[in-house]
Design an enzyme around this catalytic site. Structure first.
Site, PDB file in Angstrom:
ATOM      1  N   PRO A  10       0.797  -1.227   0.000  1.00  0.00           N
ATOM      2  CG  PRO A  10      -0.099  -1.092   2.133  1.00  0.00           C
ATOM      3  CD  PRO A  10       0.548  -2.053   1.187  1.00  0.00           C
ATOM      4  CG  ASN A  11      -0.208   4.285   1.379  1.00  0.00           C
ATOM      5  OD1 ASN A  11      -1.196   4.834   0.908  1.00  0.00           O
ATOM      6  ND2 ASN A  11      -0.213   3.711   2.567  1.00  0.00           N
ATOM      7  NE  ARG A  18       3.930   6.680   1.559  1.00  0.00           N
ATOM      8  CZ  ARG A  18       4.194   5.453   2.005  1.00  0.00           C
ATOM      9  NH1 ARG A  18       4.695   4.546   1.186  1.00  0.00           N
ATOM     10  NH2 ARG A  18       3.964   5.147   3.250  1.00  0.00           N
ATOM     11  CE1 TYR A  23       8.901   5.131   3.116  1.00  0.00           C
ATOM     12  CE2 TYR A  23       7.307   6.931   2.999  1.00  0.00           C
ATOM     13  CZ  TYR A  23       7.805   5.803   3.635  1.00  0.00           C
ATOM     14  OH  TYR A  23       7.214   5.351   4.789  1.00  0.00           O
ATOM     15  CG  ASN A  74       8.138  -2.027   0.447  1.00  0.00           C
ATOM     16  OD1 ASN A  74       7.593  -2.128   1.551  1.00  0.00           O
ATOM     17  ND2 ASN A  74       8.723  -0.911   0.042  1.00  0.00           N
ATOM     18  CB  ALA A  77       1.663   0.440   6.793  1.00  0.00           C
ATOM     19  CD  GLU A  98       9.470  -7.342   5.803  1.00  0.00           C
ATOM     20  OE1 GLU A  98       9.137  -8.474   6.196  1.00  0.00           O
ATOM     21  OE2 GLU A  98       9.324  -6.316   6.492  1.00  0.00           O
ATOM     22  CG  HIS A 100      10.747  -2.151   4.855  1.00  0.00           C
ATOM     23  ND1 HIS A 100       9.392  -1.955   4.734  1.00  0.00           N
ATOM     24  CD2 HIS A 100      10.904  -3.311   5.527  1.00  0.00           C
ATOM     25  CE1 HIS A 100       8.761  -2.967   5.322  1.00  0.00           C
ATOM     26  NE2 HIS A 100       9.660  -3.802   5.808  1.00  0.00           N
ATOM     27  NE  ARG A 107      10.264   6.155   8.624  1.00  0.00           N
ATOM     28  CZ  ARG A 107       9.276   5.996   7.732  1.00  0.00           C
ATOM     29  NH1 ARG A 107       9.292   4.961   6.906  1.00  0.00           N
ATOM     30  NH2 ARG A 107       8.287   6.878   7.669  1.00  0.00           N
TER      31      ARG A 107
HETATM   32  C1  DQA Z   1       8.035   1.204   3.868  1.00  0.00           C
HETATM   33  C2  DQA Z   1       8.165   1.390   5.381  1.00  0.00           C
HETATM   34  C3  DQA Z   1       6.820   1.229   6.069  1.00  0.00           C
HETATM   35  O1  DQA Z   1       6.955   1.447   7.463  1.00  0.00           O
HETATM   36  C4  DQA Z   1       5.833   2.231   5.515  1.00  0.00           C
HETATM   37  O2  DQA Z   1       4.571   2.041   6.100  1.00  0.00           O
HETATM   38  C5  DQA Z   1       5.747   2.205   4.036  1.00  0.00           C
HETATM   39  C6  DQA Z   1       6.992   2.122   3.285  1.00  0.00           C
HETATM   40  C7  DQA Z   1       9.380   1.462   3.173  1.00  0.00           C
HETATM   41  O3  DQA Z   1       9.528   0.997   2.033  1.00  0.00           O
HETATM   42  O4  DQA Z   1      10.249   2.144   3.711  1.00  0.00           O
HETATM   43  O5  DQA Z   1       4.690   2.313   3.458  1.00  0.00           O
HETATM   44  O6  DQA Z   1       7.663  -0.148   3.607  1.00  0.00           O
END
Ligand code: DQA
Length: 150
Positions: A10-11, A18, A23, A74, A77, A98, A100, A107
């Site tokens: 998501p996102n 964003r 990021y 990835n 959240a 995984e 990020h 963080r």
């Molecule tokens: C993320 C880190 C997560 O905590 C966050 O909610 C994201 C992006 C990252 O790629 O740094 O959406 O996965």
């Protein structure tokens, strides 16, 4: 070529606009193009997908059983909340790495809880879009080692 699913949660469709200070400024489209190039150099055919929906991410992981040799994931959240995604990773007999972009351990406290990570082969966190590239490299090593029986 070995086939790899790169799965974005998501996102991440909003990358580029964003929170660029966290990021970066690269769009998801550009990242996916770089991963296709970089994956190709590693002998991997990269198929990328993004979803904002937990169930669709689960379906994509299940579906990968039919065509992929490994997954770079990835979970956004959901990394911090989703037992269902953890179970999906544990359920499929594929190596999942995984990823990020940000260093989640540096963080907010709630990002230190990583529910999916223990079901994964490993994690790469904190190297921006290159976290994905490093994960592809790790997957290439793992898949080669598997073939060699190492
Ligand atoms: C993320 C880190 C997560 O905590 C966050 O909610 C994201 C992006 C990252 O790629 O740094 O959406 O996965």
């Amino acid at each position: 070529m070995k086939k790899v699913l790169v799965l974005h949660g998501p996102n991440l469709n909003l990358l580029g606009e964003r929170e660029p200070e966290v990021y970066g400024t690269m769009t998801l489209e550009t990242i996916d193009a770089r991963l296709q190039e970089g994956g190709g150099r590693l002998g991997l055919e990269v198929n990328a997908r993004q979803s904002n929906h937990e169930g669709e991410l689960i379906d994509a992981l299940h579906g990968a059983r039919a065509w992929a040799q490994g997954v770079v994931f990835n979970p956004g959240a959901y990394a911090h909340t989703s037992i269902a995604l953890r179970d999906a990773v544990a359920a499929i007999d594929l190596p999942v790495i995984e990823v990020h972009l940000s260093n989640v351990l540096a963080r907010e406290g709630f990002r230190r809880r990583l529910l999916i990570a223990p079901a994964c082969a490993g994690q790469v966190t904190g190297f921006g879009w290159r976290s994905y590239l490093l994960a592809l490299q790790a997957l290439a090593w793992m898949l080669d080692a598997g073939e060699e029986g190492a």
